[in-house]
Enzyme design. Structure first.
Site, mmCIF file in Angstrom:
data_model
loop_
_atom_site.group_PDB
_atom_site.id
_atom_site.type_symbol
_atom_site.label_atom_id
_atom_site.label_comp_id
_atom_site.label_asym_id
_atom_site.label_seq_id
_atom_site.Cartn_x
_atom_site.Cartn_y
_atom_site.Cartn_z
ATOM 1 N N SER A 1 4.914 2.262 7.800
ATOM 2 C CA SER A 1 4.599 1.133 6.931
ATOM 3 C C SER A 1 5.814 0.700 6.128
ATOM 4 C CB SER A 1 3.463 1.501 5.970
ATOM 5 O OG SER A 1 2.259 1.656 6.666
ATOM 6 N N HIS B 1 0.818 -1.217 0.000
ATOM 7 C CA HIS B 1 0.000 0.000 0.000
ATOM 8 C C HIS B 1 0.851 1.266 0.000
ATOM 9 C CE1 HIS B 1 0.547 -0.284 4.486
ATOM 10 N NE2 HIS B 1 0.597 1.034 4.362
ATOM 11 N N ASP C 1 0.277 -7.523 1.224
ATOM 12 C CA ASP C 1 0.709 -6.160 1.489
ATOM 13 C C ASP C 1 2.231 -6.042 1.520
ATOM 14 O OD1 ASP C 1 0.510 -3.478 1.892
ATOM 15 O OD2 ASP C 1 -0.400 -3.585 3.882
#
Length: 464
Positions: A276, A159, A190
């Site tokens: 992230s 993402h 992911d």
């Protein structure tokens, strides 16, 4: 009405709208609307006859009630006629970078070298507009984190680079951004892989950064209450941020980016937007990849465990791209209710999950039936709550055993079937082969596990 029919109708309506818009934009005022509509109809019949056939079949389904089998056949012909599209990272640069996955690094980063192998990722992205599919939303910018795992390979979250148009990375202690290319992505897990062609990025160049970057060592699943450090570039500053916490639990959790359910590790270290793709470290060893948190809660963050990471890397190394994780294609329910187990004739020592529905497009439907009880998966007994033994005094949902299986592998299942209500008469076993290879044993059977991807963001978790 079947799902294939609805999909065919949506495809036909979508094509009709697009071609109608294109034709009306090219027609002059002197052309009658009836002529434009006639040209639109002819063009649509020429471009998508299987789609129209499926759409017409859907319109008559309410009266004739055709079976979904014919609809699946027609829609399968549409998919067969579609051109094969290779991933956009199928280039010589990507192949050269991915070749490093098969080579074990000569040395790993240790001590202060660990921070030098963690980079900040800058992404310019443009999301598609699903209401106006011929255009995209305005471009936006976001940041994330990544770290080196092999020579010229950086691991981050999918993402972070989703819908990207331009990606740059910056080293720790450096003031220069370098262009990066996406060479592999798995949205359901992911995870994504980046590479940088510029040699100055890897050697340090002349911008004051440290020397050559060494890959970080990948470890295993940490134990409960084990201390971990989350390193990244979260919002609130430009420099590297380090937060600490302990492992709270290991279980199957929803991945918000693609609504998939895979193994994840919950920690109480702060994970904020920008973290992230950053590593969770136990000493100098990576034990997970930060990817999401639970909003409106105190210090509940999640990291992707190394079994999922290795599954992703092995698929990319084997096929050159990530194909997806495996699924049996069944919907089941737990059997905690003793009256339900008694109604099926299960004995006191038997446990498992009850199959309620099977996806008709999978070869699983040719063997398993609604009402079957899945007792064992790959030799591991399934409890009535759907969990299996994981580690000492720990249990995890049994689907984690299936999703971590590589494509092409074979697993062994034990299934109970109730021929007579109230008596589980048949307990038989079989082999599940992901590629649906026929088995030579007469008592065995072959099932095909379908790849699962769902690019829809749902759930209450929040990706960072």
């Amino acid at each position: 009405m079947g799902i294939w029919a609805r999909r065919a109708l949506q495809m036909a309506q979508h094509l009709s709208m697009l071609h109608h818009t294109a034709l009306m934009g090219t027609c002059t005022k002197s052309i009658a609307p009836a002529f434009a509509q006639q040209q639109q109809t002819q063009l649509l019949h020429k471009l998508a006859p299987p789609v129209l056939q499926a759409a017409h079949l859907y319109q008559h389904q309410q009266q004739a009630r055709f079976s979904d089998a014919r609809l699946r056949t027609i829609c399968s012909s549409v998919a067969a006629r579609a051109p094969s599209i290779k991933p956009k990272w199928d280039s010589e640069t990507a192949k050269k970078a991915l070749a490093a996955l098969s080579e074990e690094p000569a040395a790993f980063a240790q001590g202060v070298e660990v921070l030098d192998s963690i980079v900040k990722v800058y992404t310019v992205y443009s999301r598609p507009d699903y209401f106006l599919p011929w255009q995209n939303h305005p471009k936006r910018e976001s940041t994330g984190t990544g770290f080196v795992i092999r020579d010229r390979l950086i691991l981050t979250n999918a993402h972070v680079v989703a819908d990207q148009t331009y990606v740059t990375v910056k080293r720790h202690g450096s003031g220069t951004k370098y262009r990066a290319d996406v060479v592999g992505v798995g949205h359901d897990v992911d995870l994504a892989l980046l590479t940088v062609e510029d040699d100055d990025f890897w050697t340090g160049g002349d911008d004051g950064a440290a020397g050559s970057m060494k890959p970080l060592q990948l470890g295993d699943v940490p134990q409960l209450q084990e201390q971990v450090l989350v390193v990244g570039y979260p919002t609130g500053g430009d420099n590297t941020s380090i937060t600490s916490g302990v492992v709270s639990r290991v279980e199957v959790t929803q991945y918000v980016h693609a609504a998939s359910h895979l193994m994840a590790i919950q920690i109480d270290a702060a994970i904020n937007p920008g973290n992230s793709g950053g590593p969770a470290l136990r000493g100098d060893v990576v034990v997970g990849v930060a990817f999401q948190n639970l909003p409106h809660a105190d210090n509940i963050g999640y990291i992707i465990p190394l079994p999922v990471v290795r599954r992703f890397l092995s698929e990319v190394m084997k096929y050159g791209y990530y194909r997806g994780f495996c699924s049996l294609g069944i919907v089941f329910q737990t059997m905690d209710n003793p009256h339900l187990r008694k109604a099926l004739g299960m004995t006191g020592h038997q446990s498992g999950v009850l199959i309620n529905r099977i996806q008709p497009t999978t070869s699983t439907a040719k063997v398993l039936q609604k009402g079957d009880v899945l007792l064992e998966f790959d030799g591991v007994p399934i409890a009535n709550d759907g969990t299996v033994h994981f580690r000492a005094r720990e249990r995890i949902f049994f689907t984690s055993l299936n999703t971590l299986k590589p494509t092409g592998s074979t697993v062994h299942v034990k299934v109970g079937r109730c021929k007579v209500f109230g008596c589980l008469t048949d307990i038989w076993t079989g082999h599940i082969c992901i590629q649906a290879v026929p088995l030579s044993q007469s008592a065995g059977f072959a099932l095909k596990a379908t790849g699962s991807t769902a690019p829809v963001k749902v759930g209450h978790l929040c990706q960072v």
